[in-house]
Enzyme design. Structure first.
Site, PDB file in Angstrom:
ATOM      1  NE  ARG A   1      39.448  47.481  40.881  1.00 41.44           N
ATOM      2  CZ  ARG A   1      38.535  46.879  40.170  1.00 41.44           C
ATOM      3  NH1 ARG A   1      37.958  47.503  39.165  1.00 41.44           N
ATOM      4  NH2 ARG A   1      38.195  45.637  40.416  1.00 41.44           N
TER       5      ARG A   1
ATOM      6  N   GLY B   1      36.724  39.493  36.950  1.00 41.69           N
ATOM      7  CA  GLY B   1      36.585  39.656  38.388  1.00 41.69           C
ATOM      8  C   GLY B   1      35.351  39.035  38.983  1.00 41.69           C
TER       9      GLY B   1
ATOM     10  CG  LEU C   1      30.394  41.464  34.463  1.00 43.22           C
ATOM     11  CD1 LEU C   1      31.019  40.167  34.984  1.00 43.22           C
ATOM     12  CD2 LEU C   1      30.178  41.374  32.959  1.00 43.22           C
TER      13      LEU C   1
ATOM     14  CG  HIS D   1      42.499  46.793  37.191  1.00 44.41           C
ATOM     15  ND1 HIS D   1      43.580  46.106  37.685  1.00 44.41           N
ATOM     16  CD2 HIS D   1      41.400  46.136  37.622  1.00 44.41           C
ATOM     17  CE1 HIS D   1      43.140  45.065  38.389  1.00 44.41           C
ATOM     18  NE2 HIS D   1      41.816  45.066  38.366  1.00 44.41           N
TER      19      HIS D   1
ATOM     20  CG  HIS E   1      39.466  48.201  34.603  1.00 41.42           C
ATOM     21  ND1 HIS E   1      39.634  47.079  33.819  1.00 41.42           N
ATOM     22  CD2 HIS E   1      38.658  47.837  35.636  1.00 41.42           C
ATOM     23  CE1 HIS E   1      38.942  46.076  34.352  1.00 41.42           C
ATOM     24  NE2 HIS E   1      38.326  46.516  35.442  1.00 41.42           N
TER      25      HIS E   1
ATOM     26  CD  GLU F   1      36.486  40.633  42.748  1.00 40.25           C
ATOM     27  OE1 GLU F   1      36.022  41.707  42.330  1.00 40.25           O
ATOM     28  OE2 GLU F   1      36.502  39.591  42.075  1.00 40.25           O
TER      29      GLU F   1
ATOM     30  CB  SER G   1      32.563  42.245  41.225  1.00 41.24           C
ATOM     31  OG  SER G   1      33.725  41.570  40.814  1.00 41.24           O
TER      32      SER G   1
ATOM     33  NE  ARG H   1      33.478  49.251  37.421  1.00 43.49           N
ATOM     34  CZ  ARG H   1      34.119  48.095  37.578  1.00 43.49           C
ATOM     35  NH1 ARG H   1      33.597  47.145  38.342  1.00 43.49           N
ATOM     36  NH2 ARG H   1      35.275  47.895  36.981  1.00 43.49           N
TER      37      ARG H   1
HETATM   38  C1  SIN Z   1      39.251  42.587  38.417  1.00 43.48           C
HETATM   39  O1  SIN Z   1      39.050  41.395  38.302  1.00 43.48           O
HETATM   40  O2  SIN Z   1      40.200  43.032  39.048  1.00 43.48           O
HETATM   41  C2  SIN Z   1      38.343  43.549  37.723  1.00 43.48           C
HETATM   42  C3  SIN Z   1      36.963  43.386  38.190  1.00 43.48           C
HETATM   43  C4  SIN Z   1      36.197  44.659  38.011  1.00 43.48           C
HETATM   44  O3  SIN Z   1      36.661  45.552  37.311  1.00 43.48           O
HETATM   45  O4  SIN Z   1      35.155  44.791  38.641  1.00 43.48           O
END
Ligand code: SIN
Length: 524
Positions: free
Chosen positions: A288, A59, A390, A242, A349, A124, A387, A384
């Site tokens: 989500r 993501g 990370l 997810h 996820h 996003e 993105s 959460r």
């Molecule tokens: C996604 O690309 O849908 C997942 C990205 C994330 O979990 O932050």
């Protein structure tokens, strides 16, 4: 101190280092780079250095760097997603330190997608601005992990040990963590590793569930080990599902990034209806948890094992260019996303909860630190924001590394009369355990199901084994993480963020706080 190995007993080897980092994803690698300034660092990984959730993250990474963006907006979006449960100071730290963390990564050689010389920022779900950086379209985690490893591998004080699973933490008589016991998988030998300070950077626990986007290594090892050692854990009930994992017979539950919906992909049910407009005003880009529950409801309503994700309007060439990894993976399973819709189903996820830490990675046990998905700073609250994971690994990995440099070694004294540990292995097939969790502690929960799952896990016989095997270590950790999720979800009699209970469908302000737990207060 240089890393020192010594043969003590027949098959038990001892290794000494200044700092032990368990896990080689973004948080572990970033911390190791900081730690190397103060001594020798051993980074230990259960699999190859490439097998971590970071590596699979498609993501992107969020930071308020775009011209029309502001740090306060990133902060506001993160708090909104967290549904009233975020640690405000942790969120502030994350978003404030994000731009510098990205610039540092670029210095380490990370290549984010650009048009000309300008970074490209994507939108996003639940972000109010275009602020998500990607690398090679949909391989952002892989690129960040590559750049960090490249940097770490140039530092002589950092050593790597692969295919070695940590079995448990070592504690002294005062309860301080003084190292860990690791299993060298190729030989079956156990190693006592002594260190001034230990960092858990073991990632998540998606494999507690039948359906997960996580790699097979995500078996809740860090949280289970920390719990057994007596550390405080928090918010275990908050597991993010997810909405769109590929659901093809014989294929792994490969993530179909939310960014596909950001580019116009539409969820359709069995009869081709774009159903999200009936569930949320943001339709396919709703939070989500809303999308996952809508999919579950549509599957039940239309008696279908999955729904469909349709991006055919964009055509194969665009999808291949923008999402090369996703396009090629689907094609390998005979699915051309430009021509046909993908069958999708929600999957576990990301764990918002974990080992409770302060903003510098300190856990409740002296000598033990945690960062990344295994940790719970409270930065994600009950859900959460896309993105931010990370980014969390980078920011809090670096902070934990800096803090650990000040850690003074605890005395290694251990009671000589203490019996050698007995390895106890749960007597339950792993598939049965994961199915139990999926059915009873998954996207939609209630008291009856949660209690039934907890009872079944509590009743699972634990059989003594002479030596731990990797499979036994993982099964034991999955059972422990599963029990913690079920117990916390049972306690939280409300619905908030990713935690949804049909018997308590509303938010209840009496529960507007963390579900902190320590072993001394609750059973096993
Ligand atoms: C996604 O690309 O849908 C997942 C990205 C994330 O979990 O932050």
């Amino acid at each position: 101190m240089p890393i020192h190995r010594d043969s003590l007993l027949k098959s038990i080897l001892a290794i000494d280092c200044d700092f032990l980092v368990i896990g080689a994803g973004v948080a572990g690698m970033r911390a190791a780079i900081e730690l190397a300034q103060a001594g020798s660092v051993l980074v230990i990984a259960k699999d190859s250095l490439r097998e971590s959730s970071s590596e699979y993250a498609q993501g992107g990474i969020a930071a308020a760097l775009n011209d029309d963006d502001r740090i306060e907006l990133h902060e506001q979006d993160t708090l909104y997603a967290g549904d009233g449960l975020c640690n405000v100071a942790a969120v502030h730290t994350l978003v404030q330190e994000a731009p510098a963390a990205i610039h540092e990564l670029i210095e380490y050689g990370a290549e984010f997608d650009r048009i000309g010389s300008k970074l490209v920022f994507a939108r996003e779900g639940a972000h109010s601005r275009n602020r998500v950086l990607h690398a090679h379209g949909d391989s952002t985690g892989q690129e960040i992990a590559r750049a960090l490893y490249h940097k770490a591998s140039t530092i002589p004080a950092i050593h790597f040990e692969t295919y070695s699973a940590v079995v448990d933490l070592l504690t002294n008589d005062a309860g301080a963590v003084i190292g860990a016991v690791a299993l060298e998988e190729s030989t079956g030998e156990l190693h006592d590793i002594h260190a001034r300070a230990v960092l858990l950077a073991t990632g998540g626990l998606g494999c507690v569930y039948t359906e997960t986007t996580n790699p097979a290594v995500a078996t809740g090892d860090g949280v289970a080990m920390a719990w057994r050692a007596g550390a405080q854990v928090a918010d275990m009930e908050f597991v993010q599902f997810h909405p769109t994992a590929l659901h093809l017979e014989g294929a792994p539950r490969f993530l179909l990034s939310e960014a596909l919906r950001g580019e116009g992909a539409v969820l359709r049910n069995r009869i081709g209806e774009a159903f999200m407009e009936r569930y949320h005003e943001m339709r396919d880009l709703a939070p989500r948890d809303v999308v996952s529950r809508a999919i579950v409801a549509e599957m039940a309503r239309t008696d279908s094992p999955h729904v469909w994700l349709d991006l055919t309007a964009r055509g194969s060439a665009f999808i291949h260019e923008r999402f090369p990894r996703i396009f090629e993976t689907c094609l390998a399973y005979g699915l051309d996303l430009g021509k046909e819709s993908a069958p999708v189903h929600p999957a576990a996820h990301y764990a918002m909860g974990g080992v409770h830490t302060d903003l510098n990675g300190r856990t409740s046990l002296p000598g033990l630190y945690a960062a990344g998905e295994v940790a719970c700073t409270g930065v994600h609250g009950a859900n959460r924001l896309a993105s931010n994971s990370l980014l969390e690994g980078l920011v809090f990995g670096a902070r934990a590394g800096r803090e650990m440099r000040n850690c003074v070694a605890a005395t290694a004294s251990r009671n000589p009369d203490k019996p050698e540990p007995t390895w106890l292995v749960p007597d339950m097939p792993i598939a049965q355990l994961r199915e139990l969790m999926w059915k009873n502690c998954g996207i939609v929960r209630n008291r009856e199901g949660l209690q039934a799952a907890l009872d079944a896990m509590d009743r699972t016989p634990m059989l003594p084994a002479e030596r731990p095997t990797l499979a036994a270590i993982e099964l034991r950790n999955i059972l422990q993480a599963g029990k913690l999720i079920a117990a916390c979800a049972l306690w939280r009699e409300e619905s908030r963020g990713a935690h949804y209970r049909t018997d308590f469908p509303e938010k209840n302000e009496a529960f507007a706080h963390d579900s902190l737990r320590t072993k001394s207060l609750t059973a096993g």
